[in-house]
Design a protein around this motif. Structure first.
Motif, short mmCIF file in Angstrom:
data_model
loop_
_atom_site.label_atom_id
_atom_site.label_comp_id
_atom_site.label_asym_id
_atom_site.label_seq_id
_atom_site.Cartn_x
_atom_site.Cartn_y
_atom_site.Cartn_z
N GLN A 19 0.80 -1.23 0.00
CA GLN A 19 0.00 0.00 0.00
C GLN A 19 0.83 1.28 0.00
OE1 GLN A 19 -2.92 -1.21 -0.49
NE2 GLN A 19 -2.34 -3.23 0.27
N GLY A 20 2.16 1.17 0.14
CA GLY A 20 2.98 2.36 0.21
C GLY A 20 2.70 3.15 1.47
N ASP A 21 2.67 4.48 1.37
CA ASP A 21 2.45 5.33 2.54
C ASP A 21 1.01 5.31 3.03
OD1 ASP A 21 5.10 6.09 2.40
OD2 ASP A 21 4.70 7.90 1.23
N LYS A 22 0.11 4.83 2.19
CA LYS A 22 -1.31 4.88 2.52
C LYS A 22 -1.70 3.93 3.65
CE LYS A 22 -5.85 4.40 0.36
NZ LYS A 22 -6.59 4.05 -0.87
N GLY A 23 -1.12 2.75 3.65
CA GLY A 23 -1.48 1.76 4.66
C GLY A 23 -2.77 1.03 4.32
N VAL A 24 -3.10 0.02 5.11
CA VAL A 24 -4.32 -0.76 4.91
C VAL A 24 -5.50 0.01 5.50
CG1 VAL A 24 -5.47 -2.95 5.40
CG2 VAL A 24 -3.00 -2.91 5.00
N PRO A 25 -6.64 0.06 4.83
CA PRO A 25 -7.79 0.81 5.32
C PRO A 25 -8.25 0.35 6.71
CG PRO A 25 -8.12 0.22 3.02
CD PRO A 25 -6.89 -0.52 3.48
N ASP A 26 -8.88 1.27 7.42
CA ASP A 26 -9.40 1.04 8.77
C ASP A 26 -10.83 0.52 8.66
OD1 ASP A 26 -10.34 1.18 11.37
OD2 ASP A 26 -9.54 3.17 11.76
N ILE A 27 -11.07 -0.72 9.11
CA ILE A 27 -12.41 -1.31 8.96
C ILE A 27 -13.42 -0.75 9.96
CG2 ILE A 27 -11.52 -3.49 8.02
CD1 ILE A 27 -12.09 -4.74 10.79
N SER A 28 -12.98 0.12 10.86
CA SER A 28 -13.94 0.74 11.78
C SER A 28 -14.45 2.08 11.26
CB SER A 28 -13.31 0.91 13.17
OG SER A 28 -12.12 1.66 13.10
N THR A 29 -14.05 2.46 10.04
CA THR A 29 -14.56 3.68 9.42
C THR A 29 -15.34 3.32 8.16
OG1 THR A 29 -12.63 4.06 7.99
CG2 THR A 29 -12.54 4.94 10.23
N ALA B 42 -15.70 0.75 2.82
CA ALA B 42 -16.07 0.84 1.41
C ALA B 42 -14.92 0.41 0.51
CB ALA B 42 -16.49 2.27 1.08
N GLU B 43 -13.70 0.79 0.88
CA GLU B 43 -12.53 0.43 0.08
C GLU B 43 -12.27 -1.07 0.13
OE1 GLU B 43 -8.05 2.21 -0.73
OE2 GLU B 43 -9.25 2.94 0.97
N ILE B 44 -12.39 -1.64 1.31
CA ILE B 44 -12.18 -3.08 1.45
C ILE B 44 -13.31 -3.86 0.80
CG2 ILE B 44 -12.14 -4.96 3.15
CD1 ILE B 44 -10.52 -3.08 4.96
N ASP B 45 -14.55 -3.38 0.95
CA ASP B 45 -15.70 -4.06 0.34
C ASP B 45 -15.56 -4.14 -1.18
OD1 ASP B 45 -16.74 -4.36 2.83
OD2 ASP B 45 -18.33 -2.86 2.62
N TRP C 91 -20.55 -4.03 10.09
CA TRP C 91 -19.88 -4.46 8.86
C TRP C 91 -19.85 -5.98 8.74
CZ3 TRP C 91 -14.80 -6.75 8.39
CH2 TRP C 91 -14.30 -6.77 7.09
N ALA C 92 -19.54 -6.66 9.85
CA ALA C 92 -19.48 -8.13 9.85
C ALA C 92 -20.86 -8.74 9.59
CB ALA C 92 -18.92 -8.63 11.18
N ILE C 93 -21.89 -8.18 10.23
CA ILE C 93 -23.25 -8.69 10.03
C ILE C 93 -23.70 -8.50 8.58
CG2 ILE C 93 -25.67 -8.31 10.64
CD1 ILE C 93 -24.72 -7.68 13.48
N LYS C 94 -23.30 -7.38 7.98
CA LYS C 94 -23.64 -7.12 6.58
C LYS C 94 -23.06 -8.21 5.68
CE LYS C 94 -21.14 -4.44 4.12
NZ LYS C 94 -20.43 -3.28 3.56
N HIS C 95 -21.80 -8.55 5.89
CA HIS C 95 -21.17 -9.57 5.05
C HIS C 95 -21.78 -10.95 5.32
CE1 HIS C 95 -18.21 -7.35 2.78
NE2 HIS C 95 -17.92 -6.65 3.86
N ARG C 96 -22.13 -11.20 6.55
CA ARG C 96 -22.79 -12.48 6.88
C ARG C 96 -24.12 -12.58 6.15
NH1 ARG C 96 -24.13 -13.39 13.03
NH2 ARG C 96 -25.83 -11.98 12.48
N SER C 97 -24.88 -11.48 6.12
CA SER C 97 -26.18 -11.50 5.44
C SER C 97 -26.04 -11.66 3.94
CB SER C 97 -26.94 -10.20 5.76
OG SER C 97 -26.37 -9.10 5.10
N GLN C 98 -24.86 -11.33 3.42
CA GLN C 98 -24.58 -11.49 1.99
C GLN C 98 -23.96 -12.85 1.67
OE1 GLN C 98 -22.19 -8.01 1.19
NE2 GLN C 98 -23.95 -6.64 1.07
N GLY C 99 -23.93 -13.73 2.66
CA GLY C 99 -23.48 -15.10 2.44
C GLY C 99 -22.02 -15.36 2.73
#
Length: 327
Positions: A137-147, A152-155, A192-200
């Motif tokens: 990711q360079g200087d950007k780093g891995v996205p924060d899943i609590s924001t 949105a970026e990880i999704d 976020w976790a519940i959303k992905h669970r509901s999507q299978g």
């Protein structure tokens, strides 16, 4: 809510087609549905499929946690490879290839490469593991899943690789907003976790243990989880001689029991790179074995350093567990 409603309607249509008009279903002004008991129990919704049997199933949520250096990432990477390659790991079975995305928040790329090469034996072509790691990711780093922005970026990446299982390794580095001990700070990740669970999809959180041995931070994390797996050092662990070696302990499981949740000892032979495992005899089982060898409860209590009443309870519990395992 709309996502959950869509998932509900989708499962109904797969099993029986459109909802019969005679069914007693009430719909609120905002779309919330309520169904009568007699109609609900007639739903023929398929049970979740096993992905890494018995504990990782479709739409399941799991936490794997341990103290630093015990091997939680090593264990998790092996599980991810077993899923994606359609091969087993330890006592856990995988019958088909499952697309996996592995969100890594801290490991250096060269070390990750070494570990994956060791796990796979070089058999990586056609194995659908997709890795998000800081060094890419360079200087950007891995996205924060609590924001919301990070989610949105990880999704977008999850959708693009069609991942069915999401590994989050680890919560401390990938969920960086809010306070770890604050239950409210967990809400965005839980949603976020519940959303992905509901999507299978299934999700596996990798986390640190606290100084007392439990998972670090608020206990609210465990509310939505189907499984909580604790990796701990065995009492006879020798740091000078032993490599990867830990006990796999199921602290929580919604639908497993008996041997499926029995504690096992897993160890890696550093020379052959072959894993081995075996069941660990519980204290209750040890007490029952001594009782069956004609030792009195008083003698067993003295041997194990507990009260006689405690031994009585342990023996009874072991007998009940044996009945469960034999069924």
């Amino acid at each position: 809510l709309l996502t959950l409603k869509y998932q509900f309607d989708k499962e109904i249509e797969k099993s029986i087609g459109k909802i019969p008009p005679t069914w007693n279903i009430k719909t609120g002004s905002k779309g919330l549905k309520c169904i009568s008991l007699s109609d609900f129990v007639r739903l023929d919704i398929p049970k979740a499929k096993d992905l890494l049997s018995p504990w990782l199933t479709e739409q399941s949520s799991t936490m794997i946690y341990a103290n630093r250096g015990v091997g939680k990432t090593f264990f998790s990477l092996n599980c991810a490879y077993a899923l994606a390659s359609g091969k087993g790991f330890l006592k856990y079975e995988s019958e088909q290839k499952t697309s996996v995305i592995y969100l890594d928040g801290e490991m250096q790329a060269p070390l990750m490469i070494d570990r994956l090469n060791g796990i796979s034996g070089g058999n990586v072509d056609g194995v659908p593991i997709h890795i998000v790691t800081p060094d890419l990711q360079g200087d950007k780093g891995v996205p924060d899943i609590s924001t919301s922005e990070g989610q949105a970026e990880i999704d977008e990446m999850i959708e693009s690789v069609n991942a069915k299982v999401i590994f989050v390794d680890n919560l401390s580095t990938l969920s960086r907003s809010g306070q770890e001990n604050d239950s409210e700070s967990w809400n965005p990740v839980q949603t976020w976790a519940i959303k992905h669970r509901s999507q299978g999809r299934s999700i596996v959180f990798v986390h640190h243990a606290n100084k007392g041995g439990g998972q670090r931070g608020t206990s609210k994390k465990e509310d939505i989880l189907d499984n909580v797996i604790y990796l701990r050092r065995p009492e006879d662990y020798d740091e000078a001689q032993d490599g990867a070696k830990f006990e796999v302990v199921f602290e929580k499981s919604r639908s497993l029991f008996g041997k499926d949740t029995a504690t096992i000892l897993a160890s890696l032979d550093s020379k052959s790179s072959i894993w081995s495992w075996g069941y660990i005899e519980s204290k209750e089982e040890k007490a029952l074995v001594m009782y069956e060898s004609q030792m009195t409860q008083a003698e067993i209590a003295k041997e194990m350093g507990v009260s006689k009443s405690c031994i009585c309870k342990m023996i009874q519990k072991a007998k009940e567990q044996r009945k469960i395992n034999s069924n």
